[in-house]
Design an enzyme around this catalytic site. Structure first.
Site, PDB file in Angstrom:
ATOM      1  CB  SER A 136      20.648   0.755  -6.691  1.00  0.00           C
ATOM      2  OG  SER A 136      21.320   1.619  -5.397  1.00  0.00           O
ATOM      3  CE1 TYR A 149      24.734  -2.759  -5.763  1.00  0.00           C
ATOM      4  CE2 TYR A 149      24.937  -0.076  -5.560  1.00  0.00           C
ATOM      5  CZ  TYR A 149      24.358  -1.771  -5.712  1.00  0.00           C
ATOM      6  OH  TYR A 149      23.058  -1.661  -4.406  1.00  0.00           O
ATOM      7  CB  ALA A 151      29.769   2.245 -13.028  1.00  0.00           C
ATOM      8  CE  LYS A 153      22.862  -2.670  -8.891  1.00  0.00           C
ATOM      9  NZ  LYS A 153      21.927  -4.216  -8.977  1.00  0.00           N
TER      10      LYS A 153
END
Length: 294
Positions: A136, A149, A151, A153
């Site tokens: 992402s 989230y 971290a 990705k």
């Protein structure tokens, strides 16, 4: 002695790096342009080849299955939700996949291992296959309330980049860093503080604001095209990639703007943000959000 060497390197490395950057950037960009053109002409034909997709019951994984099916690939689809997965498999066969295998994630530990379990070197090296890693843009673009989230990705990006170094070009690895794409997350599904999955579209509006959400069908087609061309990286939509330059050259400005827009400054609670007010005042949700998200 080590301290002296580091001090000398601190002095000489920056100007050397800048000089190389200025001289090498134009020919490098020209090389990338030519390489992209060649890869577009000699894009891989996946008809009859086996494609394994994890997280195939919804979102990007689901629509990648349909895109590969249209190109005649044989599919192995992995997910936890059996009814949704069977539905995806049936549709994939109806639009062109000659064979579809459904694999259920039966054990909780699969949640931890996930797609990484599919990256065993002997398996991919023997087949000279390709890996598409979905990360992402949150891997470099820091957004409030999405710290864990982001971290994870960042870890996904690091994992695949390191894997590419370890195995060289025997296996193609395309690292995908989507921006805002039509998905369960952009529809407003979040994990609550209690660990429960909840629908909170107001919080979604706070986070997304007036940023356009890319329809998932378009994202999936771009990802499959990129993998077939053998590209190392893909960001969809493409303009999101330019936020990386802001991250590198103006990190303080980027952090300040995200905090100003996405964090509350008023007395109306944590959702009384400039980003939410912009969305409400402009009325742009109808134009920027796909119908399924609205």
């Amino acid at each position: 002695m080590d301290d002296v060497i580091n001090k000398v390197l601190n002095i000489i490395i920056p100007p050397i790096s800048l000089t190389f950057f200025l001289f090498l950037l134009p020919p490098y960009l020209f090389y990338k342009f030519l390489l992209s053109a060649v890869r577009s002409v000699f894009s891989e034909d996946v008809a009859g080849k086996v494609v394994l997709i994890t997280g195939a019951s919804s979102g990007i994984g689901e629509h990648m299955a349909y895109e590969y099916a249209r190109r005649g690939a044989c599919l192995a689809l992995v997910a936890r939700r059996e009814n949704l997965l069977q539905s995806v498999a049936s549709r994939a066969m109806s639009i062109g996949s000659p064979d579809v295998l459904v694999i259920l994630q039966m054990f909780q530990r699969w949640k931890i291992v996930g797609a990484l379990s599919m990256c065993s070197e002997p398996l991919w090296a023997l087949s000279r296959g390709k890996i598409v890693g979905i990360a992402s843009s949150a891997g470099w673009l820091r957004v409030p309330r999405l710290s864990l989230y982001g971290a994870t990705k960042s870890a996904v990006i690091s994992f695949y980049e390191t894997l590419r170094v370890e195995i060289g070009r025997e296996v193609g690895i395309t690292i995908v860093t989507p921006g805002l794409v039509e998905s369960e997350m952009t529809k407003g599904k979040f994990l609550s503080k209690e660990g429960q999955l909840v629908l909170d579209q107001e919080l979604r509006d706070v986070e997304v604001s007036i940023m356009p959400i890319l329809p998932v069908k378009e994202a999936a087609k771009s990802i499959v095209d990129s993998a077939c061309r053998g590209e190392n990286y893909l960001t969809v939509p493409a303009w999101v990639w330019h936020s990386f330059y802001w991250k590198v050259f103006f990190p303080e400005l980027l952090e300040w703007s995200n905090r100003m827009l996405l964090m509350s400054k008023g007395s109306g609670g944590e959702r009384d943000t400039i980003s939410k007010k912009l969305l409400d005042l402009t009325g742009l949700k109808e134009c920027l959000y796909p119908e399924s998200v609205r």
